[in-house]
Write an enzyme that holds these catalytic residues in place. Structure first.
Site, PDB file in Angstrom:
ATOM      1  N   CYS A  38      42.138  33.101  41.991  1.00 36.34           N
ATOM      2  CA  CYS A  38      41.941  34.272  42.838  1.00 36.34           C
ATOM      3  C   CYS A  38      40.819  33.998  43.833  1.00 36.34           C
ATOM      4  O   CYS A  38      39.854  33.283  43.528  1.00 36.34           O
ATOM      5  CB  CYS A  38      41.600  35.474  41.958  1.00 36.34           C
ATOM      6  SG  CYS A  38      41.292  37.002  42.877  1.00 36.34           S
ATOM      7  N   SER A  40      38.556  35.868  44.637  1.00 33.66           N
ATOM      8  CA  SER A  40      37.300  36.386  44.098  1.00 33.66           C
ATOM      9  C   SER A  40      36.507  35.273  43.409  1.00 33.66           C
ATOM     10  O   SER A  40      35.275  35.202  43.524  1.00 33.66           O
ATOM     11  CB  SER A  40      37.567  37.515  43.111  1.00 33.66           C
ATOM     12  OG  SER A  40      38.250  38.573  43.737  1.00 33.66           O
ATOM     13  N   HIS A  43      34.675  33.258  45.966  1.00 34.14           N
ATOM     14  CA  HIS A  43      33.459  33.910  46.477  1.00 34.14           C
ATOM     15  C   HIS A  43      32.242  33.520  45.643  1.00 34.14           C
ATOM     16  O   HIS A  43      31.155  33.284  46.178  1.00 34.14           O
ATOM     17  CB  HIS A  43      33.616  35.434  46.436  1.00 34.14           C
ATOM     18  CG  HIS A  43      34.449  35.992  47.558  1.00 34.14           C
ATOM     19  ND1 HIS A  43      34.330  35.577  48.864  1.00 34.14           N
ATOM     20  CD2 HIS A  43      35.415  36.947  47.562  1.00 34.14           C
ATOM     21  CE1 HIS A  43      35.168  36.251  49.629  1.00 34.14           C
ATOM     22  NE2 HIS A  43      35.847  37.086  48.852  1.00 34.14           N
ATOM     23  N   HIS A  59      39.676  34.902  35.810  1.00 40.03           N
ATOM     24  CA  HIS A  59      39.792  36.277  35.311  1.00 40.03           C
ATOM     25  C   HIS A  59      41.214  36.820  35.379  1.00 40.03           C
ATOM     26  O   HIS A  59      41.460  37.926  34.922  1.00 40.03           O
ATOM     27  CB  HIS A  59      38.870  37.211  36.116  1.00 40.03           C
ATOM     28  CG  HIS A  59      39.216  37.294  37.571  1.00 40.03           C
ATOM     29  ND1 HIS A  59      38.801  36.350  38.477  1.00 40.03           N
ATOM     30  CD2 HIS A  59      39.953  38.187  38.265  1.00 40.03           C
ATOM     31  CE1 HIS A  59      39.257  36.659  39.675  1.00 40.03           C
ATOM     32  NE2 HIS A  59      39.981  37.780  39.577  1.00 40.03           N
ATOM     33  N   CYS A 164      45.346  40.492  38.036  1.00 36.70           N
ATOM     34  CA  CYS A 164      44.396  40.824  39.105  1.00 36.70           C
ATOM     35  C   CYS A 164      45.106  41.090  40.418  1.00 36.70           C
ATOM     36  O   CYS A 164      45.188  42.210  40.875  1.00 36.70           O
ATOM     37  CB  CYS A 164      43.351  39.719  39.277  1.00 36.70           C
ATOM     38  SG  CYS A 164      42.151  40.081  40.601  1.00 36.70           S
TER      39      CYS A 164
END
Length: 362
Positions: A38, A40, A43, A59, A164
Site C-alpha cells: 500500500c 501508506s 509514506h 497492514h 485496506c
C-alpha cells in the site's frame, strides 16, 4: 519467522528472522497468506510520516488463524480472516456511536510496557508492530478486534486487498460521502485506492465518473473500473477540464493521492453544494489552502479515514459483491511477488504504473 523490517527512516526493508510471541488474552496468531503493498507503507519508508524503528511494516493482509489466546470466541484455528488496521476498542464514544474507524481507545488493544512485546529479534530486542498489524511477515499476532472472519471459498490473495485499499476507496464513496445515484463524481489519482473509489461510484449509481491522472495507461484502466471520462492532468489544468466536461463542476470529488495540490484541485472541481473527500495521506506539516468565498456556495471538504469503515460489516459485504461479479478485484492485482521482492515492489509503485503488488506466501 521471516519478516520485512524497516531499520532506518528513510530506508529499505530488510528481510530478517523475527520472533513472534504466543497469543495472550484476546489475541490471535495468523499465518499470513497474502499481503498487499500500500502507498501508506511507502509514506513511512520515505519518512513522510514518522514511526518508530525497527518495525515490521505491512497492514493489508489475509490469512488463516493458527492459534487463539484466552477469551477469544470470535474465531478458532483454521478460520480464514482479513485483517484491518482500524482496530477498535468497542467501548469509546466513537465505537458506541457507530464510528469504530476513528476509535479513540484502540491503545487498549496493544500490549502494555510491562508485557513481553508481540514481535522481537531473537536476542530479545523489541520490534515495533506497524499500525497494530505488521503483515510483511509469515505470521501476525494481533488483537481479535483487528480481524474479520470470511467465507473460505474467497481467494486470499484478493481478500487481502479488501484489508485496506478496497475498503478505503469503496468506503469513502459509500460511508463517508454517501454518493447518490445519478450524481457526478471526479476521482483524482487512479492507483489502488482511486480505482476502488471509481468502482464504488459505479456501484453507487453515479451517472458520470471522471478519472483524473497523469498517465494515459491509468486512465484506460480506470475505464475498466467504471470511469466514463478520463482527464490527463499533465495536458492542462485538470480543474478547468472537469469544469468544461460537466458544465459547472461535480457533486463529489475524491482525492486519492495524498497531495496538497490535489486536495485543492478536488475542492476546485465542485459545483455549488458539492463535497470534496480527501482520502490520501497528505504529508505531515503541509496545509491545504482554499478560497474562503467558495464556502458561500455551500461547497464542503471532509476527510475519510479508511473509508469510515465498520469493517466487520463492510468487508463480508464487499466479498459478496466480488463473488457475484459486481466488484472487480482480479484486475487490481498487477503483480504477485515474494517477500524477498518487497523492495522491488515499492520501486515499481513509485513509477505510478501499477494498481497493486501482492506478496504471496507459500
Amino acid at each position: 519467522m521471516r519478516a520485512a523490517v524497516l531499520n532506518t527512516i528513510p530506508g529499505e526493508l530488510e528481510i530478517e528472522e523475527v520472533a513472534v510471541a504466543s497469543p495472550g488474552p484476546h489475541e490471535v496468531l495468523i499465518r499470513v497468506a497474502a499481503a498487499g503493498l500500500c502507498h501508506s507503507d511507502l509514506h513511512f519508508i520515505e519518512g513522510k510520516y514518522p514511526y518508530m524503528t525497527p518495525a515490521v511494516l505491512g497492514h493489508e493482509s489475509a490469512g488463516v488463524v493458527e492459534a487463539v489466546g484466552d477469551q477469544v470466541t470470535y474465531v478458532q484455528p483454521g478460520d480464514h480472516v482479513i485483517t484491518c488496521l482500524s482496530v477498535y476498542c468497542g467501548g469509546c464514544e466513537n465505537c458506541l456511536t457507530g464510528h469504530p474507524s476513528i476509535c479513540t481507545g484502540a491503545a487498549a488493544t496493544e500490549r502494555t510496557a510491562d508485557q513481553p512485546p508481540r514481535l522481537s529479534r531473537n536476542d530479545g530486542e523489541p520490534v515495533h508492530q506497524f499500525l497494530k498489524m505488521s503483515s510483511f511477515a509469515e505470521m501476525m499476532l494481533i488483537h481479535e478486534h483487528g480481524l474479520v472472519k470470511i467465507r473460505e471459498d474467497m481467494p486470499l490473495d484478493r481478500a487481502a486487498l479488501i484489508g485496506c485499499g478496497v475498503t478505503t476507496g469503496l468506503g469513502a464513496v459509500f460511508n463517508t460521502a454517501k454518493v447518490e445515484p445519478g450524481t457526478t463524481v471526479a476521482v483524482i489519482g487512479c492507483g489502488g485506492i482511486g480505482l476502488n473509489a471509481i468502482q464504488g461510484a459505479r456501484i453507487a449509481g453515479a451517472n458520470r465518473i471522471i478519472a483524473v491522472d497523469m498517465l494515459d495507461s491509468k486512465l484506460e484502466l480506470a475505464k475498466e473500473f467504471g470511469a466514463t471520462d478520463g482527464v490527463n492532468a499533465g495536458a492542462g489544468d485538470p480543474v478547468q477540464q472537469v469544469m468544461e466536461l460537466t458544465g459547472g463542476g461535480v457533486h463529489h470529488a475524491f482525492e486519492a493521492i495524498g497531495l496538497k495540490v490535489a486536495a485543492e484541485q478536488a475542492f476546485g472541481m465542485l459545483r455549488a453544494g458539492g463535497t470534496a473527500t480527501i482520502i490520501g495521506m497528505i504529508p505531515v506539516g503541509q496545509n491545504v489552502e482554499l478560497p474562503g468565498v467558495a464556502f458561500l456556495s455551500e461547497k464542503k471538504i471532509q476527510g475519510s479515514n479508511m473509508g469510515s469503515n465498520r469493517f466487520r460489516v463492510d468487508m463480508p459485504r464487499y466479498i459478496e459483491m466480488y463473488m457475484d461479479g459486481r466488484l472487480k478485484l482480479d484486475e487490481l492485482v498487477s503483480r504477485r511477488i515474494t517477500l524477498d521482492e518487497v523492495n522491488d515492489g515499492f520501486a515499481a509503485m513509485k513509477t505510478g504504473e501499477l494498481a497493486r503488488s501482492v506478496i504471496v506466501f507459500d
